[in-house]
Design an enzyme around this catalytic site. Sequence first.
Site, PDB file in Angstrom:
ATOM      1  N   GLN A 125     -11.801 -39.918 -80.246  1.00 51.21           N
ATOM      2  CA  GLN A 125     -12.001 -40.959 -79.243  1.00 51.21           C
ATOM      3  C   GLN A 125     -10.962 -42.068 -79.396  1.00 51.21           C
ATOM      4  O   GLN A 125     -10.897 -42.963 -78.566  1.00 51.21           O
ATOM      5  CB  GLN A 125     -13.408 -41.579 -79.380  1.00 51.21           C
ATOM      6  CG  GLN A 125     -14.532 -40.610 -79.063  1.00 51.21           C
ATOM      7  CD  GLN A 125     -15.919 -41.236 -79.199  1.00 51.21           C
ATOM      8  OE1 GLN A 125     -16.804 -40.624 -79.771  1.00 51.21           O
ATOM      9  NE2 GLN A 125     -16.138 -42.433 -78.655  1.00 51.21           N
ATOM     10  N   ARG A 135     -23.366 -44.601 -78.248  1.00 51.78           N
ATOM     11  CA  ARG A 135     -23.336 -45.129 -76.895  1.00 51.78           C
ATOM     12  C   ARG A 135     -23.964 -46.521 -76.834  1.00 51.78           C
ATOM     13  O   ARG A 135     -24.820 -46.779 -75.991  1.00 51.78           O
ATOM     14  CB  ARG A 135     -24.084 -44.177 -75.968  1.00 51.78           C
ATOM     15  CG  ARG A 135     -23.628 -44.288 -74.535  1.00 51.78           C
ATOM     16  CD  ARG A 135     -24.188 -43.187 -73.691  1.00 51.78           C
ATOM     17  NE  ARG A 135     -23.809 -43.378 -72.299  1.00 51.78           N
ATOM     18  CZ  ARG A 135     -24.079 -42.537 -71.340  1.00 51.78           C
ATOM     19  NH1 ARG A 135     -24.709 -41.427 -71.593  1.00 51.78           N
ATOM     20  NH2 ARG A 135     -23.715 -42.772 -70.103  1.00 51.78           N
ATOM     21  N   CYS A 136     -23.539 -47.421 -77.742  1.00 55.43           N
ATOM     22  CA  CYS A 136     -24.251 -48.695 -77.741  1.00 55.43           C
ATOM     23  C   CYS A 136     -23.410 -49.887 -78.161  1.00 55.43           C
ATOM     24  O   CYS A 136     -23.960 -50.950 -78.438  1.00 55.43           O
ATOM     25  CB  CYS A 136     -25.477 -48.625 -78.622  1.00 55.43           C
ATOM     26  SG  CYS A 136     -25.183 -49.039 -80.324  1.00 55.43           S
ATOM     27  N   GLU A 158     -22.554 -47.893 -71.596  1.00 58.39           N
ATOM     28  CA  GLU A 158     -23.650 -47.888 -72.564  1.00 58.39           C
ATOM     29  C   GLU A 158     -24.894 -48.649 -72.122  1.00 58.39           C
ATOM     30  O   GLU A 158     -25.918 -48.589 -72.798  1.00 58.39           O
ATOM     31  CB  GLU A 158     -23.121 -48.456 -73.880  1.00 58.39           C
ATOM     32  CG  GLU A 158     -21.981 -47.599 -74.397  1.00 58.39           C
ATOM     33  CD  GLU A 158     -21.107 -48.287 -75.426  1.00 58.39           C
ATOM     34  OE1 GLU A 158     -20.586 -47.620 -76.293  1.00 58.39           O
ATOM     35  OE2 GLU A 158     -20.971 -49.515 -75.352  1.00 58.39           O
TER      36      GLU A 158
END
Lengths: 290, 793
Positions: free
Chosen positions: B227, B374-375, B744
């Site tokens: 990523q 995802r946060c 997110e």
Amino acid sequence: MYPRAFDYLVPRTREEALEVLAERGSEVKVLAGGQSLIPMMKLRFASPTTLVDINRLPGLDAIDAVNGHVRIQALVRHNDIIRSDVVRAENHLMTSTAPWVADPLVRNRGTVCGSVAHHDPEGDWASVMLALGAEVVAESRDGGTRVIPIEDFLVDMFTTALEPTELLTEIRVPRYERGGGNYQKLERKVGDYATVGVATHLELDEAGVITKAGIALTSVYVRNLKVTEAEALLVGRAPSAELFGEAAAIAAAACDPTSDIRGSAEYKRNIVRVFTERSLAESASIAQGS
Amino acid sequence: MTTTEHAPKTSPEVCGVGHSRRRVEDDRFIQGGGNYLDDIELSGMLHMAIVRSPLAHAEILSIDTSQAEAVDGVVAVVTGDLLAQYDLAWMPTLSGDTQAVLATDKVRFQGQEVAAVIATDPYVARDAAELVFVDYEPLPPIVNPQQGLAPDAPIIRTDKEGKTDNIAYTWESGDAQATEAAFARAARVVTLETHYPRSHPSPLETCGVIADVDPITSQATIYMTSQAPHAHRTVFALVAGLPEQNIRIISPDIGGGFGNKVPVYPGYVIATAASLVIGKPVKWIETRTGNLSSTGFARDYHMKGELALDADGRILGLRVDMTSDQGAFYADAQPTKFRAGLFHIVTGSYDYPAAHVSATGVYTNKAPGGVSYRCSFRVTEASYLIERLVQNAAYEIGMDPAEFRMLNFIRPDQFPYRSPTGFVYDSGDYETALRLAMDMVGYEDLRREQEEARREGRLMGIGIASFTEVVGAGPSKDYDILGLKMFDSAELRIHPTGKGILKLGVKTQGQGHETTFAQIVAEELGIPAADIKVVEGDTDNTPYGLGTYGSRSTPTAGAATSVVSRKLREKARKIAAHLLEASEEDLEWEVGKFFVRGSPESSVTIQDCVFAAYTNFPEGMEGGFEDVDYYDPPNMTFPFGSYIVVVDLDPDTGVWKVRRMIAVDDCGVRINPMIVEGQIHGGLTEGFAMSSMQWITYDEDGNCIGSNFMDYLIPTAWETPRFELGETVTPSPHHPIGAKGVGESATVGSPAAYVNAVIDALAHLGVRNIDMPLLPDRVWETIRSHSGAEGEG
């Protein structure tokens, strides 16, 4: 997928398949739908040295009503049951169960007979067959054909009466006139094994008295559990909420669930009670309307 | 879809901001034409399999590799002792700790990497891996932070000289004294202790690498599921001691990341070392079990929150004490300065003067990694705690939970708002978002229905979450990873024919960058989005950037794209003046063209200007039409929203079903509304998964329960609720196009909404907490333990 090495054989006739089983016996695994076997091989929990793929054998995919029973042959997929007019017309419990089996992908490939032969106590079909009083047909090169009552067939977890040289060719489910059945299943998500599954089947006489009762439980015992004491209680009595409550209490007492990530033993026992009661009420209602 | 109308400025042909442009990447994805890591085959490539520890905590007495080495086709068996000869047995983590690449002294979690087999064929590699025999002396395992903090606990990190406890970090934020004072004058204090369980991002594509080190040129081409390819190149240079110009990281199509593909994993390092030594490409594709049991997990926060309230129900202060379970190595991916990520956003959407957060990270014999699933750096945990806490506070004072929120929200006129833990919220209008959600769901009617249902013995609940996120890390003043400042970049080059290429330092994993970033160029330059190719994931061919996670791509690289486009527009203006023989000041810009003020027939298109940049540019100007921007955001962005969930609950079984799920999101300006909605759907599904079924747990021996998809559950379309989306738009005042990032929001905001709904169904029994996931057996046990209790709320 990286299993250990194995021989892969694809017989074209039943005789050829039985020949391989007779010769190679215990090192062989029969591949039908492969929905339990292949994942186990992937994880190297199972490492058969020979796979016999029976998918190309002719004459093994019938669902029909013959000689007083519904016949489910070895290559009948779970989704074939859902689509079958014969099953829909003949058997409420099977009709109710099929959509609960695993997920649509598994149902496309997995077979009813394979599920019963695998005898994972978390499998749905073995409970159904116990509740219905089915028979299993096995064939071998040297032993011919054997018809085995389901209660004798299911020996222990992952263990059946099937000999290594035998092929399970069909399951026979008795037909009935005035009856009903259904399957209740608690699962965490589609495709999960049952936290608890309850199969019930009731047959009634003209007067509405229960003449035959089947109750079997999934995932709450070392094997699929037929609750004979509760079945005996029901026969000869008229359906009632009290009666079903009593039967449900017997079922809850008879099971022996373990605590795991799906729930505590106490919780599962509660679900057995709740679902048995609900399932019997539903079965009776179907039977009374049939 | 309820929406405040925002008409796009560009035509559908140009397809700038606000158009639901179809995802250009989907053509190849849905036709099986993607190019994922495992699709790549190189000549002479070898395959690697990893031997993992079956035990959670054990000394390694010996490793016997002789039988594995004897297998036909095995090229090498790598152990930690071998790596130690190259000084590669340990590597730095993204939080400045160290992590064993291959264990040498002892294993510290089940699934830890112990040896690796390199072979000509992946089957042979796995067969031989079973023949590596490791002699272990078991040690007592620590499976939760409470055990780890016990005075007589065995020390896990014996590799760290002088380490006498299992504490990975301690950290605090806010003003302890002011908070004490707030609690001292409180009329009421509401407390919630809850565990946010360990979950895992579990991308469908597991991690993997192909390391290809050329023995002659020493050029290392490393294909990997990354990523953050640029950051990884620098880490590789630092870890492996390779000259950075010789390292090229290629991150091909990525099958989901969700934070899991931010860290550097042992498998990457081993394969690279093996390729370096052997001189052939080495491929490693992680197994599903390997992914779930050894790579970056998320959460595992044990949180205690307390709210101080005055007599009218206004919040006076918040006090949080949190213990995080870090696993065996402190390997959180997070900005250096913040030891528990951005957890101090925990003050949420509410206005109060005082807050204090204290945090302790504890080593345990569990997998390391603490990534943000995802946060945006622990914002999920923070948002969950405050939204659960305010809901409970409402019950305790007998106020409706929606009303309690309205009473305490930060008001629109208070922005920019400085939070008691030091964030400066850029913009927001929380009340409008909640009102919209309440209107959509029919809130008042539902409350009436609930009263009736309770009289009839039925259970239904309504749960709210009004979250505020902090994303877009981040300003260089405060945000870096391993010292690398968290700016991001865009390089834009328009070719003579008016069609161009945009190169970015971020890396899409399914977010749709190839589609949306072209739309930003279209918005700024009027060049159709279809004429812009977006390139990411090749460090030799893109400008430096810190990668895609923490909803940062739009706030950083999106802003860079906007700014670089504007720089080029100014160049085009000069060329237009030259072509039109007018002065720059007399030129007006409208989408895609310059015209002379007062005589619109006298105009040139952006394409004319670009062509002239190669064929007819003014004297003294550099030829060509390209530029680059490194964007250092002035602030974070603060997306927010209000979610409402309605559940029906069966008291006999504890089974709950979502009847409605309303999600009103405000992520500022939406570049591609369709993609935004897709992101929200995904996040709402993940929130549902975590609240209802998803967790990785460990038994008392440290065995990982949840290392395959039979135990670790991913919801299917069947059980996933139907979502109803709403939208408000409060632009970010500091972002060039007013966008805030949305990747997110729904994962952050929704878990509290689902859980609050179930708690709400049981609140009249006095129930205030059930730890996630809210499996039916936990709900049933809770009902049982509260049955007969008098209602309190």
